[in-house]
Motif scaffolding. Structure first.
Motif, PDB file in Angstrom:
ATOM      1  N   ALA A 147      -3.727   1.780  -6.849  1.00  0.00           N
ATOM      2  CA  ALA A 147      -4.056   1.204  -8.146  1.00  0.00           C
ATOM      3  C   ALA A 147      -3.697   2.176  -9.273  1.00  0.00           C
ATOM      4  O   ALA A 147      -3.441   1.760 -10.395  1.00  0.00           O
ATOM      5  CB  ALA A 147      -5.539   0.846  -8.213  1.00  0.00           C
ATOM      6  N   GLY A 148      -3.647   3.451  -8.970  1.00  0.00           N
ATOM      7  CA  GLY A 148      -3.348   4.454  -9.986  1.00  0.00           C
ATOM      8  C   GLY A 148      -1.883   4.830 -10.011  1.00  0.00           C
ATOM      9  O   GLY A 148      -1.013   4.106  -9.526  1.00  0.00           O
ATOM     10  N   VAL A 149      -1.624   5.980 -10.547  1.00  0.00           N
ATOM     11  CA  VAL A 149      -0.267   6.498 -10.680  1.00  0.00           C
ATOM     12  C   VAL A 149       0.265   6.920  -9.310  1.00  0.00           C
ATOM     13  O   VAL A 149      -0.452   7.498  -8.504  1.00  0.00           O
ATOM     14  CB  VAL A 149      -0.250   7.716 -11.641  1.00  0.00           C
ATOM     15  N   SER A 150       1.538   6.603  -9.066  1.00  0.00           N
ATOM     16  CA  SER A 150       2.198   7.042  -7.831  1.00  0.00           C
ATOM     17  C   SER A 150       3.656   7.320  -8.136  1.00  0.00           C
ATOM     18  O   SER A 150       4.187   6.872  -9.158  1.00  0.00           O
ATOM     19  CB  SER A 150       2.072   5.972  -6.736  1.00  0.00           C
ATOM     20  N   SER A 151       4.303   8.022  -7.245  1.00  0.00           N
ATOM     21  CA  SER A 151       5.713   8.371  -7.454  1.00  0.00           C
ATOM     22  C   SER A 151       6.628   7.155  -7.393  1.00  0.00           C
ATOM     23  O   SER A 151       7.765   7.207  -7.826  1.00  0.00           O
ATOM     24  CB  SER A 151       6.149   9.408  -6.413  1.00  0.00           C
TER      25      SER A 151
ATOM     26  N   HIS B   2      -6.549   1.119  10.959  1.00  0.00           N
ATOM     27  CA  HIS B   2      -6.304   0.386   9.719  1.00  0.00           C
ATOM     28  C   HIS B   2      -7.018   1.043   8.533  1.00  0.00           C
ATOM     29  O   HIS B   2      -6.528   0.997   7.406  1.00  0.00           O
ATOM     30  CB  HIS B   2      -6.762  -1.066   9.860  1.00  0.00           C
ATOM     31  N   GLU B   3      -8.170   1.661   8.785  1.00  0.00           N
ATOM     32  CA  GLU B   3      -8.893   2.338   7.720  1.00  0.00           C
ATOM     33  C   GLU B   3      -8.054   3.473   7.136  1.00  0.00           C
ATOM     34  O   GLU B   3      -8.078   3.716   5.931  1.00  0.00           O
ATOM     35  CB  GLU B   3     -10.235   2.892   8.232  1.00  0.00           C
ATOM     36  N   ALA B   4      -7.304   4.147   7.996  1.00  0.00           N
ATOM     37  CA  ALA B   4      -6.445   5.245   7.535  1.00  0.00           C
ATOM     38  C   ALA B   4      -5.331   4.729   6.636  1.00  0.00           C
ATOM     39  O   ALA B   4      -4.929   5.408   5.686  1.00  0.00           O
ATOM     40  CB  ALA B   4      -5.871   5.996   8.729  1.00  0.00           C
ATOM     41  N   ILE B   5      -4.825   3.539   6.918  1.00  0.00           N
ATOM     42  CA  ILE B   5      -3.778   2.957   6.070  1.00  0.00           C
ATOM     43  C   ILE B   5      -4.317   2.784   4.651  1.00  0.00           C
ATOM     44  O   ILE B   5      -3.684   3.195   3.677  1.00  0.00           O
ATOM     45  CB  ILE B   5      -3.288   1.600   6.629  1.00  0.00           C
ATOM     46  N   VAL B   6      -5.501   2.181   4.530  1.00  0.00           N
ATOM     47  CA  VAL B   6      -6.080   1.938   3.209  1.00  0.00           C
ATOM     48  C   VAL B   6      -6.317   3.268   2.481  1.00  0.00           C
ATOM     49  O   VAL B   6      -6.005   3.397   1.296  1.00  0.00           O
ATOM     50  CB  VAL B   6      -7.383   1.115   3.322  1.00  0.00           C
ATOM     51  N   SER B   7      -6.823   4.259   3.189  1.00  0.00           N
ATOM     52  CA  SER B   7      -7.079   5.571   2.570  1.00  0.00           C
ATOM     53  C   SER B   7      -5.792   6.243   2.116  1.00  0.00           C
ATOM     54  O   SER B   7      -5.734   6.807   1.018  1.00  0.00           O
ATOM     55  CB  SER B   7      -7.825   6.482   3.540  1.00  0.00           C
ATOM     56  N   MET B   8      -4.761   6.178   2.942  1.00  0.00           N
ATOM     57  CA  MET B   8      -3.489   6.807   2.569  1.00  0.00           C
ATOM     58  C   MET B   8      -2.858   6.105   1.367  1.00  0.00           C
ATOM     59  O   MET B   8      -2.283   6.756   0.496  1.00  0.00           O
ATOM     60  CB  MET B   8      -2.529   6.825   3.760  1.00  0.00           C
ATOM     61  N   VAL B   9      -2.994   4.788   1.307  1.00  0.00           N
ATOM     62  CA  VAL B   9      -2.486   4.055   0.140  1.00  0.00           C
ATOM     63  C   VAL B   9      -3.270   4.472  -1.096  1.00  0.00           C
ATOM     64  O   VAL B   9      -2.689   4.745  -2.154  1.00  0.00           O
ATOM     65  CB  VAL B   9      -2.562   2.523   0.367  1.00  0.00           C
ATOM     66  N   ALA B  10      -4.595   4.551  -0.988  1.00  0.00           N
ATOM     67  CA  ALA B  10      -5.431   4.955  -2.123  1.00  0.00           C
ATOM     68  C   ALA B  10      -5.050   6.345  -2.630  1.00  0.00           C
ATOM     69  O   ALA B  10      -5.136   6.616  -3.833  1.00  0.00           O
ATOM     70  CB  ALA B  10      -6.905   4.916  -1.728  1.00  0.00           C
TER      71      ALA B  10
ATOM     72  N   VAL C 260     -10.658  -5.049   6.522  1.00  0.00           N
ATOM     73  CA  VAL C 260     -10.710  -3.585   6.412  1.00  0.00           C
ATOM     74  C   VAL C 260     -10.654  -3.173   4.943  1.00  0.00           C
ATOM     75  O   VAL C 260     -11.399  -2.291   4.500  1.00  0.00           O
ATOM     76  CB  VAL C 260      -9.569  -2.931   7.222  1.00  0.00           C
ATOM     77  N   ILE C 261      -9.795  -3.843   4.175  1.00  0.00           N
ATOM     78  CA  ILE C 261      -9.655  -3.531   2.748  1.00  0.00           C
ATOM     79  C   ILE C 261     -10.976  -3.788   2.016  1.00  0.00           C
ATOM     80  O   ILE C 261     -11.468  -2.947   1.272  1.00  0.00           O
ATOM     81  CB  ILE C 261      -8.524  -4.371   2.122  1.00  0.00           C
ATOM     82  N   VAL C 262     -11.566  -4.945   2.241  1.00  0.00           N
ATOM     83  CA  VAL C 262     -12.803  -5.350   1.565  1.00  0.00           C
ATOM     84  C   VAL C 262     -13.949  -4.389   1.867  1.00  0.00           C
ATOM     85  O   VAL C 262     -14.789  -4.130   1.008  1.00  0.00           O
ATOM     86  CB  VAL C 262     -13.178  -6.792   1.968  1.00  0.00           C
ATOM     87  N   ASN C 263     -13.980  -3.847   3.072  1.00  0.00           N
ATOM     88  CA  ASN C 263     -15.076  -2.958   3.474  1.00  0.00           C
ATOM     89  C   ASN C 263     -14.760  -1.475   3.308  1.00  0.00           C
ATOM     90  O   ASN C 263     -15.567  -0.632   3.681  1.00  0.00           O
ATOM     91  CB  ASN C 263     -15.470  -3.257   4.927  1.00  0.00           C
ATOM     92  N   SER C 264     -13.611  -1.159   2.735  1.00  0.00           N
ATOM     93  CA  SER C 264     -13.216   0.239   2.572  1.00  0.00           C
ATOM     94  C   SER C 264     -13.944   0.887   1.394  1.00  0.00           C
ATOM     95  O   SER C 264     -14.080   0.286   0.326  1.00  0.00           O
ATOM     96  CB  SER C 264     -11.705   0.328   2.332  1.00  0.00           C
ATOM     97  N   PRO C 265     -14.371   2.142   1.558  1.00  0.00           N
ATOM     98  CA  PRO C 265     -14.992   2.837   0.431  1.00  0.00           C
ATOM     99  C   PRO C 265     -13.998   3.154  -0.693  1.00  0.00           C
ATOM    100  O   PRO C 265     -14.412   3.482  -1.799  1.00  0.00           O
ATOM    101  CB  PRO C 265     -15.559   4.120   1.059  1.00  0.00           C
ATOM    102  N   VAL C 266     -12.696   3.025  -0.431  1.00  0.00           N
ATOM    103  CA  VAL C 266     -11.683   3.299  -1.463  1.00  0.00           C
ATOM    104  C   VAL C 266     -11.018   2.018  -1.971  1.00  0.00           C
ATOM    105  O   VAL C 266      -9.972   2.064  -2.596  1.00  0.00           O
ATOM    106  CB  VAL C 266     -10.616   4.302  -0.945  1.00  0.00           C
ATOM    107  N   ARG C 267     -11.655   0.867  -1.735  1.00  0.00           N
ATOM    108  CA  ARG C 267     -11.057  -0.423  -2.116  1.00  0.00           C
ATOM    109  C   ARG C 267     -10.756  -0.525  -3.610  1.00  0.00           C
ATOM    110  O   ARG C 267      -9.858  -1.246  -4.014  1.00  0.00           O
ATOM    111  CB  ARG C 267     -11.935  -1.577  -1.665  1.00  0.00           C
ATOM    112  N   ASP C 268     -11.485   0.224  -4.454  1.00  0.00           N
ATOM    113  CA  ASP C 268     -11.243   0.185  -5.896  1.00  0.00           C
ATOM    114  C   ASP C 268     -10.020   1.002  -6.302  1.00  0.00           C
ATOM    115  O   ASP C 268      -9.594   0.940  -7.453  1.00  0.00           O
ATOM    116  CB  ASP C 268     -12.472   0.700  -6.655  1.00  0.00           C
ATOM    117  N   LYS C 269      -9.460   1.734  -5.358  1.00  0.00           N
ATOM    118  CA  LYS C 269      -8.303   2.576  -5.658  1.00  0.00           C
ATOM    119  C   LYS C 269      -6.993   1.970  -5.164  1.00  0.00           C
ATOM    120  O   LYS C 269      -5.950   2.612  -5.219  1.00  0.00           O
ATOM    121  CB  LYS C 269      -8.516   3.969  -5.052  1.00  0.00           C
ATOM    122  N   ILE C 270      -7.076   0.731  -4.687  1.00  0.00           N
ATOM    123  CA  ILE C 270      -5.864   0.053  -4.226  1.00  0.00           C
ATOM    124  C   ILE C 270      -5.764  -1.305  -4.920  1.00  0.00           C
ATOM    125  O   ILE C 270      -6.731  -1.807  -5.490  1.00  0.00           O
ATOM    126  CB  ILE C 270      -5.834  -0.121  -2.679  1.00  0.00           C
ATOM    127  N   GLN C 271      -4.568  -1.865  -4.873  1.00  0.00           N
ATOM    128  CA  GLN C 271      -4.338  -3.209  -5.394  1.00  0.00           C
ATOM    129  C   GLN C 271      -3.535  -4.004  -4.379  1.00  0.00           C
ATOM    130  O   GLN C 271      -2.735  -3.439  -3.631  1.00  0.00           O
ATOM    131  CB  GLN C 271      -3.592  -3.153  -6.725  1.00  0.00           C
TER     132      GLN C 271
END
Length: 160
Positions: free
Chosen positions: A36-40, A89-97, A109-120
């Protein structure tokens, strides 16, 4: 298949061995997610037609979700630049965040992730969902306890 367990929860594979019985309990959609934030690669994603070869992908190492991702890549004519293949799958969401790449992960997995607000979720051609269910050797259904459990599972999922 190796008699290591009586019953398991699993995604339905494309080909279910004849000795196994599968009962669907849910359908799990998959989503393509980005930081959701800045990325390369954020400016590339902002383009209406990104050059996917310039965008790193984080994908499941194996299993039904990986099969669905591979099929989606083929359908979209994307030759993915695979940055990482991970087993969880949890690692995928974290690495994306963290901004490591774009990922493909199950919606639950996305809905229940603690970093769900950091992805889109990217609005792209949908990926075919997979069926989640209980699986056992057909011969195990002779066991009264497993048979009773199976009857409960049969009542859980109502086809949409």
């Amino acid at each position: 298949m190796n008699d290591e367990t009586d019953i398991a929860i699993s995604a339905l594979p494309e080909l279910l061995p004849a000795r196994l019985e599968f009962e669907t309990i849910s359908e799990i959609p998959l989503s393509v997610i980005a930081p959701a934030g800045v990325s390369s690669f954020g400016s590339e994603l902002a383009d209406g037609m990104p050059d996917w070869s310039k965008i790193p992908f984080i994908v499941p190492e194996a299993g039904t979700a990986r099969e669905r991702a591979n099929y989606w890549f083929k359908k979209m004519r994307i030759k993915p630049n695979i940055y990482a293949q991970v087993s969880g799958h949890e690692a995928i969401v974290s690495m994306v965040a963290l901004g490591c790449g774009v990922g493909i992960a199950p919606e639950v997995v996305i809905v229940n992730s603690p970093v769900r607000d950091k992805i889109q979720r990217l609005k792209l051609e949908p990926i075919k969902p997979f069926k989640l269910g209980v699986v056992c050797k057909r011969s195990n259904l002779d066991n009264q306890l497993l048979s009773a459990f199976w009857k409960v599972a049969e009542k859980v999922y109502i086809q949409p």
